[in-house]
Motif scaffolding. Structure first.
Motif, PDB file in Angstrom:
ATOM      1  N   ALA A   1     -44.937  -0.513  11.755  1.00 64.11           N
ATOM      2  CA  ALA A   1     -45.086  -1.981  11.555  1.00 64.11           C
ATOM      3  C   ALA A   1     -45.294  -2.514  12.511  1.00 64.11           C
ATOM      4  N   PHE A   2     -44.959  -2.143  13.723  1.00 68.18           N
ATOM      5  CA  PHE A   2     -45.273  -3.179  15.275  1.00 68.18           C
ATOM      6  C   PHE A   2     -46.775  -3.278  15.328  1.00 68.18           C
ATOM      7  N   ARG A   3     -47.623  -2.199  14.507  1.00 68.58           N
ATOM      8  CA  ARG A   3     -48.989  -2.266  14.647  1.00 68.58           C
ATOM      9  C   ARG A   3     -49.534  -3.614  14.180  1.00 68.58           C
ATOM     10  N   ASN A   4     -48.749  -4.101  13.140  1.00 69.40           N
ATOM     11  CA  ASN A   4     -49.227  -5.222  12.257  1.00 69.40           C
ATOM     12  C   ASN A   4     -48.192  -6.551  12.799  1.00 69.40           C
ATOM     13  N   ASP A   5     -47.423  -6.362  13.885  1.00 73.55           N
ATOM     14  CA  ASP A   5     -46.346  -7.246  14.275  1.00 73.55           C
ATOM     15  C   ASP A   5     -45.499  -7.744  13.144  1.00 73.55           C
ATOM     16  N   ALA A   6     -45.175  -6.787  12.248  1.00 73.39           N
ATOM     17  CA  ALA A   6     -44.304  -6.850  10.959  1.00 73.39           C
ATOM     18  C   ALA A   6     -43.009  -7.495  11.266  1.00 73.39           C
ATOM     19  N   ALA A   7     -42.474  -8.565  10.915  1.00 75.55           N
ATOM     20  CA  ALA A   7     -41.133  -8.793  11.006  1.00 75.55           C
ATOM     21  C   ALA A   7     -40.467  -9.323   9.750  1.00 75.55           C
ATOM     22  N   ILE A   8     -39.197  -9.459   9.617  1.00 78.09           N
ATOM     23  CA  ILE A   8     -38.729 -10.049   8.173  1.00 78.09           C
ATOM     24  C   ILE A   8     -39.490 -11.431   8.015  1.00 78.09           C
ATOM     25  N   LEU A   9     -39.993 -11.449   6.771  1.00 72.34           N
ATOM     26  CA  LEU A   9     -40.629 -12.358   6.312  1.00 72.34           C
ATOM     27  C   LEU A   9     -39.948 -13.483   5.607  1.00 72.34           C
ATOM     28  N   PRO A  10     -40.098 -14.410   5.740  1.00 73.35           N
ATOM     29  CA  PRO A  10     -39.731 -15.857   4.860  1.00 73.35           C
ATOM     30  C   PRO A  10     -40.166 -15.759   3.519  1.00 73.35           C
ATOM     31  N   GLY A  11     -39.380 -16.427   2.412  1.00 71.93           N
ATOM     32  CA  GLY A  11     -39.582 -16.152   0.988  1.00 71.93           C
ATOM     33  C   GLY A  11     -41.137 -16.784   0.582  1.00 71.93           C
ATOM     34  N   ASP A  12     -41.841 -17.487   1.684  1.00 69.28           N
ATOM     35  CA  ASP A  12     -43.197 -18.114   1.124  1.00 69.28           C
ATOM     36  C   ASP A  12     -44.418 -17.176   1.950  1.00 69.28           C
ATOM     37  N   ALA A  13     -44.188 -16.324   2.616  1.00 70.71           N
ATOM     38  CA  ALA A  13     -44.950 -15.672   3.505  1.00 70.71           C
ATOM     39  C   ALA A  13     -46.338 -15.089   2.617  1.00 70.71           C
TER      40      ALA A  13
ATOM     41  N   HIS B   1     -34.820   9.070   8.399  1.00 69.85           N
ATOM     42  CA  HIS B   1     -34.978   7.655   8.867  1.00 69.85           C
ATOM     43  C   HIS B   1     -35.864   6.955   8.276  1.00 69.85           C
ATOM     44  N   ALA B   2     -35.382   5.608   8.023  1.00 72.20           N
ATOM     45  CA  ALA B   2     -36.254   4.502   7.512  1.00 72.20           C
ATOM     46  C   ALA B   2     -36.920   4.224   9.050  1.00 72.20           C
ATOM     47  N   SER B   3     -38.480   3.641   8.827  1.00 75.37           N
ATOM     48  CA  SER B   3     -38.932   3.442  10.177  1.00 75.37           C
ATOM     49  C   SER B   3     -38.451   2.451  10.812  1.00 75.37           C
ATOM     50  N   ALA B   4     -37.521   1.475  10.427  1.00 75.84           N
ATOM     51  CA  ALA B   4     -37.054   0.274  11.061  1.00 75.84           C
ATOM     52  C   ALA B   4     -35.626   0.019  10.786  1.00 75.84           C
ATOM     53  N   SER B   5     -35.069  -0.892  11.446  1.00 74.40           N
ATOM     54  CA  SER B   5     -33.653  -1.313  11.076  1.00 74.40           C
ATOM     55  C   SER B   5     -33.597  -2.574  10.459  1.00 74.40           C
ATOM     56  N   THR B   6     -34.802  -3.231   9.946  1.00 71.83           N
ATOM     57  CA  THR B   6     -34.963  -4.107   9.072  1.00 71.83           C
ATOM     58  C   THR B   6     -36.025  -3.937   7.883  1.00 71.83           C
ATOM     59  N   CYS B   7     -35.734  -4.731   6.890  1.00 71.93           N
ATOM     60  CA  CYS B   7     -36.648  -4.344   5.519  1.00 71.93           C
ATOM     61  C   CYS B   7     -38.103  -4.631   5.587  1.00 71.93           C
ATOM     62  N   THR B   8     -38.629  -5.574   5.951  1.00 72.97           N
ATOM     63  CA  THR B   8     -40.106  -6.004   5.988  1.00 72.97           C
ATOM     64  C   THR B   8     -40.771  -4.766   6.593  1.00 72.97           C
ATOM     65  N   PRO B   9     -40.286  -4.341   7.781  1.00 73.49           N
ATOM     66  CA  PRO B   9     -41.135  -3.421   8.595  1.00 73.49           C
ATOM     67  C   PRO B   9     -40.876  -1.929   8.162  1.00 73.49           C
TER      68      PRO B   9
ATOM     69  N   ALA C   1     -36.858  -1.533  15.950  1.00 78.69           N
ATOM     70  CA  ALA C   1     -35.965  -2.436  15.727  1.00 78.69           C
ATOM     71  C   ALA C   1     -36.462  -3.702  16.337  1.00 78.69           C
ATOM     72  N   PHE C   2     -35.694  -4.595  17.076  1.00 75.93           N
ATOM     73  CA  PHE C   2     -36.698  -5.627  17.799  1.00 75.93           C
ATOM     74  C   PHE C   2     -37.225  -5.308  18.996  1.00 75.93           C
ATOM     75  N   THR C   3     -37.162  -3.857  19.109  1.00 73.72           N
ATOM     76  CA  THR C   3     -37.720  -3.363  20.496  1.00 73.72           C
ATOM     77  C   THR C   3     -38.359  -1.798  19.719  1.00 73.72           C
ATOM     78  N   LEU C   4     -38.670  -0.933  20.409  1.00 71.33           N
ATOM     79  CA  LEU C   4     -39.016   0.414  19.882  1.00 71.33           C
ATOM     80  C   LEU C   4     -38.353   1.464  20.697  1.00 71.33           C
ATOM     81  N   ALA C   5     -37.780   2.682  19.765  1.00 68.88           N
ATOM     82  CA  ALA C   5     -36.964   3.658  20.280  1.00 68.88           C
ATOM     83  C   ALA C   5     -37.778   4.897  19.922  1.00 68.88           C
ATOM     84  N   LEU C   6     -37.513   5.878  20.587  1.00 75.51           N
ATOM     85  CA  LEU C   6     -38.122   6.987  20.349  1.00 75.51           C
ATOM     86  C   LEU C   6     -37.454   8.282  20.397  1.00 75.51           C
ATOM     87  N   ARG C   7     -37.282   9.328  19.448  1.00 73.32           N
ATOM     88  CA  ARG C   7     -36.452  10.303  19.472  1.00 73.32           C
ATOM     89  C   ARG C   7     -37.454  11.562  19.809  1.00 73.32           C
ATOM     90  N   ASP C   8     -37.152  12.405  20.704  1.00 77.88           N
ATOM     91  CA  ASP C   8     -37.723  13.618  20.829  1.00 77.88           C
ATOM     92  C   ASP C   8     -36.679  14.654  20.791  1.00 77.88           C
TER      93      ASP C   8
END
Ligand code: NG6
Ligand code: CA
Length: 516
Positions: free
Chosen positions: A95-107, A76-84, A435-442
């Motif tokens: 990434a959620f620890r840093n509130d990382a979301a898809i970044l704009p190009g001048d971030a 697995h990738a850690s997230a379903s989008t790129c920046t995270p 994702a835009f939420t968190l999911a957990l596999r066990d």
């Protein structure tokens, strides 16, 4: 008293099981300093390559790598989008620890200098490190100066060399950045960027649709460059603008230079492809190579680039001493903003394989990635069903190169080296998916947390099964890989266990021994 003791021992035993990967020590592979290459494809889905069942395109290079390497079915990738995903890969932190979301190009740079990183750990171990390709983790401290020094960037967080597509192909500025500078910039024609309103005279997609190779949606209808309208406005920098169709060649050239220059010492190369993200504008060599239009054609191009990278290693005699990890940053998407007919032409090809959802989604299609570990002579060919996550590459590669982690490093990264090298089928028991939420596999159970904040409007308008709802969801992948039967009501005990595991992870770094 005895009973209490038993409970303590049992609980402690169980949590050890939850919070580690290893069954056996990784010492077998610990002898030397192999080169390490991560081939990180953009938006490639589980079912998008031949060895994972692709129908509409041939990928002979990736397939032959899989045949000679270890192919994962539950990586697995850690997230379903790129920046995270990239943040987690490079820092070993969710990434959620840093509130990382898809970044704009001048971030600004998301990984603050001083943060322990995977490349910095490898530098300590004596490696020369490079990132070539897509970055999308921000540059500078805000309002980046495209005409001056772009700092801090990769060089300030552990890389010795960088050659970047700064954000995404669909975001301005469409220029390469080498180390701290835009490549080929004419100082008399400075670059200006704005994500809010039009600047300069370059036409936009909204004003001049007749100039476009293919149309974009509203967000992708700003400044036109190379016949493609982008997200964001820019002006100037004419001599520095990239030609999309040439990008794979340019990146390969830089990779060859780096490998040639560093062939005699240990190196780490993070080769971050721009394929198969939108806009999909394949080189003429690959046009028509698939039955799926440009989305399939850029998969063929990605396959070629993978083959060229492996050939270069081979020619330099580095093949047997280089660990190559091939994977992707998030699941697949058909319509991602441009009229390139990806959905109409997909036919019976299933981009996510048998899984539900894809990019942006909390279902398995969002993070389960085609993943191959290739190290001829060292990693036995085969298939692994171990549950592994890219967030663990930090600690696992640290184990490979004999670097002890400091307590404050890589908060969520577990040493799963035996699973990555195929000497054990035991990967993680518990794993987070963002994702835009968190999911957990066990193991085979999967819990999806109800969304706490609304998804962006553009995502709501798309026809993607995101799994983002206000309800709790629980699936048993053993009997329901497509996540259709929500068992949250009938299996409340299991759901509560997963929920409480997730709550523990939310509280702070989950790596055994981690201290802030
Ligand atoms: C989204 C873009 C999408 C893509 C994505 C980033 C819109 C409507 N969509 O915001 O086209 O660029 O960001 O993709 O703007 S990623 O692979 O880098 O995460
Ligand atoms: Ca991506």
């Amino acid at each position: 008293m005895m009973d209490k003791l038993k409970i303590i021992i049992l609980t402690f035993g169980c949590s050890l099981l939850l919070y580690s990967c290893q069954q056996q020590s990784s010492s077998t592979a610990k002898s030397s300093k192999p080169n390490i290459v991560i081939i990180y494809v953009d938006d490639l889905g589980y079912g998008d390559v031949g060895c994972y069942g692709a129908k509409g395109v041939k990928t002979p290079n990736v397939d032959s790598m899989a045949k000679q390497g270890l192919r994962f079915t539950d990586a697995h990738a850690s997230a379903s989008t790129c920046t995270p995903s990239r943040f987690a890969l490079l820092t070993g932190s969710y990434a959620f620890r840093n509130d990382a979301a898809i970044l704009p190009g001048d971030a600004p740079l998301l990984i603050r200098p001083g943060t322990p990183t995977l490349p910095a750990m490898l530098q300590k171990a004596g490696y020369t490190t490079a990132v070539i390709g897509k970055w999308h983790l921000g540059l500078g401290n805000g309002n980046p100066d495209w005409n001056g020094e772009l700092k801090p960037g990769p060089l300030e967080v552990g890389f010795d060399y960088s050659f970047l597509v700064p954000a995404t192909l669909d975001r301005v500025p469409t220029v390469f950045v080498e180390n701290h500078k835009v490549v080929n910039l004419d100082p008399k024609d400075p670059i200006k960027v704005n994500y809010d309103h039009k600047i300069g005279n370059m036409p936009t997609g909204l004003e001049h649709p007749e100039e476009l190779k293919f149309k974009g949606d509203l967000q992708h209808s700003n400044t036109i460059i190379n016949g493609i309208s982008r997200i964001g406005y820019m002006s100037g920098g004419k001599s520095a603008l990239w030609k999309d169709e040439e990008i794979p060649n340019v990146l390969l050239g830089k990779v060859k230079d780096f490998l040639n220059e560093n062939k005699d010492k240990p190196f780490f190369l993070y080769f971050s492809f721009t394929d198969i993200h939108v806009p999909r504008a394949p080189n003429a060599k690959f046009v028509g190579k698939s039955t799926m239009g440009s989305r399939g054609d850029v998969i063929a191009q990605m396959d070629w680039l993978t083959g060229e990278t492996l050939n270069t290693l081979k020619k330099l005699g580095l093949q047997d001493n280089t660990l190559v990890i091939f994977t992707s940053d998030n699941g697949p998407v058909l319509d991602d903003g441009y009229d390139d007919h990806a959905a109409q032409l997909v036919g019976d090809h299933s981009p996510s394989g048998p899984y539900k959802g894809g990019k942006y989604s909390a279902y398995e299609g969002g993070t389960r990635m085609p993943t191959i570990v290739y190290w001829p002579g060292k990693v036995k060919p085969g298939i692994s069903n171990a549950l592994v996550s890219q967030v663990d590459l930090y600690a696992s590669l640290a184990a490979l190169v004999n670097q002890d982690l400091n307590p404050n490093e890589a908060p969520d990264s577990f040493d799963c080296l035996p699973a990555w090298l195929g000497t054990s089928e035991k990967g993680r028991q518990v794993m987070l998916e963002e994702a835009f939420t968190l999911a957990l596999r066990d193991n085979s159970w999967k819990y999806i947390d109800p969304v706490s904040k609304p998804a962006p409007d553009w995502l709501k308008n798309k026809d993607i099964p995101t799994g983002l709802t206000h309800e709790q969801q629980l699936y048993d992948l053993k009997t329901d890989i497509h996540e259709d039967k929500n068992l949250s009501k009938t299996h409340a005990d299991i759901m509560n266990k997963l929920k409480s595991e997730l709550e523990t992870i939310k509280k702070g770094g989950s790596r055994p021994g981690y201290k802030k």
